[in-house]
Write an enzyme that holds these catalytic residues in place. Structure first.
Site, short mmCIF file in Angstrom:
data_model
loop_
_atom_site.label_atom_id
_atom_site.label_comp_id
_atom_site.label_asym_id
_atom_site.label_seq_id
_atom_site.Cartn_x
_atom_site.Cartn_y
_atom_site.Cartn_z
N ARG A 304 19.32 6.14 -14.46
CA ARG A 304 18.06 5.44 -14.20
C ARG A 304 17.25 6.14 -13.09
NH1 ARG A 304 15.27 0.77 -15.86
NH2 ARG A 304 16.90 -0.08 -17.18
N GLU A 706 13.50 -6.88 -11.24
CA GLU A 706 13.65 -5.70 -10.39
C GLU A 706 12.35 -4.98 -10.00
OE1 GLU A 706 16.49 -4.35 -13.42
OE2 GLU A 706 17.61 -3.48 -11.75
N1 MTE Z 1 16.75 -13.08 -7.95
C1 MTE Z 1 17.58 -13.88 -7.26
N2 MTE Z 1 17.09 -14.97 -6.68
N3 MTE Z 1 18.91 -13.58 -7.14
C2 MTE Z 1 19.45 -12.45 -7.70
O1 MTE Z 1 20.64 -12.21 -7.58
N4 MTE Z 1 19.01 -10.41 -9.03
C3 MTE Z 1 18.01 -9.43 -9.43
C4 MTE Z 1 16.81 -10.11 -10.08
N5 MTE Z 1 16.35 -11.21 -9.28
C5 MTE Z 1 18.57 -11.58 -8.43
C6 MTE Z 1 17.21 -11.96 -8.55
C7 MTE Z 1 18.51 -8.42 -10.33
S1 MTE Z 1 19.34 -7.11 -9.68
C8 MTE Z 1 18.30 -8.47 -11.67
S2 MTE Z 1 18.82 -7.25 -12.70
C9 MTE Z 1 17.61 -9.61 -12.29
O2 MTE Z 1 17.23 -10.59 -11.35
C10 MTE Z 1 18.53 -10.22 -13.34
O3 MTE Z 1 18.04 -11.35 -13.91
P1 MTE Z 1 17.01 -11.35 -15.15
O4 MTE Z 1 17.47 -10.28 -16.07
O5 MTE Z 1 17.15 -12.69 -15.68
O6 MTE Z 1 15.68 -11.04 -14.56
N1 HPA Z 2 20.52 -1.60 -15.60
C1 HPA Z 2 21.43 -2.45 -15.08
N2 HPA Z 2 22.68 -2.43 -15.43
C2 HPA Z 2 23.08 -1.55 -16.33
C3 HPA Z 2 22.18 -0.65 -16.90
C4 HPA Z 2 20.83 -0.68 -16.52
O1 HPA Z 2 20.00 0.10 -16.99
N3 HPA Z 2 22.87 0.12 -17.75
C5 HPA Z 2 24.15 -0.31 -17.67
N4 HPA Z 2 24.27 -1.32 -16.82
MO1 MOS Z 3 20.40 -5.80 -11.60
S1 MOS Z 3 20.79 -4.23 -10.33
O1 MOS Z 3 20.38 -4.76 -13.01
O2 MOS Z 3 21.92 -6.58 -11.61
#
Ligand code: MTE
Ligand code: HPA
Ligand code: MOS
Length: 749
Positions: A304, A706
């Site tokens: 990534r 993210e």
């Molecule tokens: N928001 C909160 N409040 N707590 C979390 O742990 N994790 C982040 C983001 N927002 C997180 C957060 C990360 S690393 C990711 S990948 C996404 O939420 C995952 O959730 P989603 O795929 O439902 O957006």
């Molecule tokens: N994002 C987060 N987690 C993952 C990914 C990615 O692109 N690929 C494998 N695990």
């Molecule tokens: Mo988020 S770093 O893809 O859990």
């Protein structure tokens, strides 16, 4: 709609692993971890610990009935050290005792006989010694070597970005107990229940169907629980199986900080070439990722970084090579942005370097090189619905970028000992797992006889509001009140073979699967209604819990319809399976179409420093963010603000420090500082970019978890520009985080 967890959160009723009422006879586990970063293990003296009253067992690698292996992408990570230790904090044994204090006391009484070896903690040093976790990876396009001749300006340099502690509020934890016939149930604080299930089955030497993993919610994960909750789940399952008693393990903060991996520090070399009119013609870079002692998710994170190595710019000739280096640190892991932020910091540094040398604001270069519709990314995907230009335009209309720049200049003229700096941070983040097979999800929807609905998916709620979004999808698709829908815990026996909730795609994947299941149920119920009303199914619609015939409200309501359907033996359960269409990536060629879509945005960041003391604050962060058609404004804004704070923290005050021996120095909250309310920017604004959103996003509402973290990168450059305003001799270097100490040094460099 409000986050469905908000009331239970503020009243303290939300359940986390440590809140699950314990069963009679529950034992408590505490981990003995290696006190050195690298060495040969000659023995473990547990004689004193064993004798402590209340200690039931001390388990090591020798007690594992299956395989001592929990590696995710590659099998290179043991559950308990066996023969050697490779990082300070590596689990060596689990003490199981009648209460937690006794378990911890016994841990302190264990002595390890370890012959210390020289640790390697630096990525470049590891690379020189050929200590790589996986072979290097290269992305390229055009012909970078022959492009240098066409460049009017060529600049090179080096960058460093630091690690970052996740600091989820809830520590890693698990609670495991036996069901019948050797089956084990694990309550875990994991983002990836299937990975826990698979690893526990492997460690116990049983089949996956004998392990059930259940997750209610996490007190934050941020990537730190995508892989690294697994070890503690496996330990609890192992102890529960061995002792035939329920076993709970909850790490304490300092142990959690010491034993778990963090965001990967990166070191990089870059060369950037520009034409006379500031077009970036060539970019070449080498990334050194500090992977820690085992692969964990490092190879995917490395990828990534490459995917995002040109951020939101079109660069016709580029070549970026990345090394995942094996060091004697805890295995570094996923952290919001998943390597993207590190890759973006490097290209933004290269641009800032060029701007400094050419004596102009970086935005002149940034703006000139924004990606345009139909450009291809370095990895071959053609950019569609490119919104970066629109974000800039919208930001300029809303915030008047040139005026902010002028105001900063005026402020700096008027103030001798306080200086401001401005920076722009454009972002472009690809949505989908970069590993194609992970882009799938399932949802199991039950309509109960009384018309209420239960939804189970593979999504993990960790504060990001995914359960609320899934509930909204179900309520909207069935056209019923949100009160009628319940989102269940995430459980591997209800929804299997799940991808971790990660890559910001939890809502898209699980939401789409839920939408599909609900559409099927609605279709079936329309057929029942048609029969009941002697109409054609095509004339029937369901709306606001009422059946409509040719648009006219009938006497038949949702609850009655469901009741009748059940009496008529209609199946009121449905499963939806969603696999993201179109995504594909050829790893050999490093080309393909890895992302369903991209999220764009732009932030204007203004920082202000006190030039006597070196301390600073962020004066403004003004954003335009590409939400698509946001399905939940308050949740999405919460994600933007939280991610921004986390991104600014990474770039400014959060400094993970290890000593030369690989021991964590920043091992608690007095030595590791994260942003609090006092370090929040004085002004934060975020306006949505008005678009209808892509159909690949759930309800056209783009993934948001993210991408906004990367606005924080602008904080580094805003601080750097403020330093330059005070000290014109300052030669910018790119060594994040820009702590207050570093600012002070640079002011008087
Ligand atoms: N928001 C909160 N409040 N707590 C979390 O742990 N994790 C982040 C983001 N927002 C997180 C957060 C990360 S690393 C990711 S990948 C996404 O939420 C995952 O959730 P989603 O795929 O439902 O957006
Ligand atoms: N994002 C987060 N987690 C993952 C990914 C990615 O692109 N690929 C494998 N695990
Ligand atoms: Mo988020 S770093 O893809 O859990």
């Amino acid at each position: 709609m409000k986050n469905i967890d908000s009331i239970s959160h503020v009243t303290g009723r939300s359940l986390y692993v440590d809140d699950i009422p314990v069963r009679t006879g529950t034992l408590y586990g505490a981990v003995f971890a290696s006190p050195v970063a690298h060495g040969i293990v000659h023995g473990l003296d547990v004689s004193k610990a064993e004798k402590i009253n209340g200690v039931e067992a001390i388990l090591t690698a020798a007690d594992i009935p299956g395989e001592n292996q929990i590696g995710g992408i590659i099998p290179d990570e043991v559950l308990f050290a066996d023969g050697k230790v490779e990082f300070n904090g590596q689990p060596m044994a689990l003490v199981v005792a009648r209460d937690e204090l006794t378990a911890r006391k016994a841990v302190a009484a264990i002595k390890a006989d370890i012959e210390a070896l020289e640790p390697v903690t630096d990525a470049r040093e590891a690379c020189e010694k050929d200590m790589l976790l996986v072979p290097p990876s290269t992305f390229q396009t055009g012909d970078v070597e022959s492009a240098w001749d066409q460049c009017a300006h060529i600049f090179k340099g080096r960058t460093e970005s630091g690690g970052q502690e996740h600091l989820y509020i809830e520590m890693q934890g698990s609670y495991a107990y036996l069901m019948e016939n050797g089956h084990v149930k694990i309550r875990s604080s994991t983002q990836g229940p299937t990975h826990v299930q698979k690893a526990a089955a492997n460690v116990l030497g049983i089949a996956m169907h004998q392990v059930e993993v259940d997750v209610t919610r996490l007190g934050g994960g941020f990537g730190g629980k995508e892989d690294q909750a697994t070890a503690y789940a496996c330990m609890a399952a192992l102890a529960a199986t061995k002792l035939e008693k329920p076993v709970k393990i909850i790490l304490h903060r300092m142990d959690d900080m010491r034993m778990t991996g963090k965001r990967h520090p990166y070191s990089a070399d870059y060369v950037i070439g520009l034409s006379k009119d500031l077009k970036i013609l060539a970019y070449k870079a080498t990334f050194y990722q500090n992977g820690g002692a085992a692969a964990d998710l490092s190879p995917a994170i490395l990828d990534r970084s490459l995917f995002h190595s040109t951020n939101t710019y079109y660069i016709p000739n580029s070549k970026v090579t990345a090394y995942s280096c094996k060091t004697n640190l805890p295995p570094n892991t996923a952290f919001r942005g998943f390597g993207g932020p590190q890759g973006m910091f490097i290209i933004e540094s290269a641009i800032a370097k060029a701007a400094h040398e050419l004596n102009m604001p970086a935005r002149m270069i940034q703006q000139k090189n924004f990606l345009k519709e139909g450009d291809h990314f370095q990895y071959g995907q053609v950019a569609k619905n490119v919104n970066i230009g629109k974000c800039y335009q919208r930001a300029d209309e809303e915030y008047h970028i040139a005026r902010i720049e002028k105001d900063v200049e005026k402020f700096n003229e008027a103030n001798q000992w306080r200086k401001q700096g401005m920076a722009l941070m454009p972002i472009c983040f690809g949505i989908s797992f970069t590993n194609k097979s992970m882009n799938q999800a399932r949802s199991l929807v039950h309509v109960y006889q009384d018309g209420s609905v239960g939804v189970s998916t593979g999504a993990i709620e960790m504060g990001q509001g995914v359960n609320t979004k899934i509930l909204q999808v179900a309520a909207r698709t069935l056209s019923i009140s949100p009160d009628k829908v319940k989102v269940e815990t995430t459980n591997t026996t209800r929804v299997s073979n799940t991808s971790p909730t990660a890559a910001s795609s939890g809502a898209d994947l699980n939401g789409k699967a839920t939408e599909m299941a609900c559409k099927q149920l609605a279709k079936r119920l329309r057929r029942t209604a048609a029969t009941l009303l002697s109409e054609k199914p095509a004339n029937i619609t369901l709306q606001d819990e009422q059946v409509f015939v040719n648009g006219v409200k009938s006497q038949l309501c949702w609850t009655e319809l469901v009741k009748k359907a059940h009496l008529d033996r209609v199946c009121l359960t449905e499963q939806g399976h969603y696999a993201t269409p179109m995504v594909d990536f050829d790893k050999e060629k490093s080309k393909g179409h890895p992302f369903a879509y991209h999220v764009y945005g732009l932030a204007v960041v203004v920082a202000e420093i006190d030039c006597l003391r070196g301390n600073y604050h962020f004066e403004k962060v003004l954003m335009v963010h590409d939400f698509g058609n946001s399905m939940n404004h308050s949740i999405d804004m919460g994600q933007v603000e939280g991610a921004l704070a986390q991104g600014l923290g990474w770039m400014s005050m959060e400094e993970v420090a290890y000593d030369k021996e690989g021991k964590l120095l920043s091992n608690n909250l007095s030595t590791y500082k994260i942003p609090d309310i006092y370090s929040a920017p004085r002004e934060v604004q975020c306006v949505p970019l008005p678009t209808k959103g892509p159909k690949e996003a759930i309800l056209r509402s783009k993934a948001v978890g993210e991408p906004p973290l990367m606005y924080g990168i602008g904080g580094y450059f805003a601080l750097q520009n403020a330093i330059k305003a005070f000290n014109p001799d300052h030669v910018p270097d790119f060594n994040a985080p820009m702590t207050m100490e570093k600012v002070l040094m640079r002011l008087y460099q």
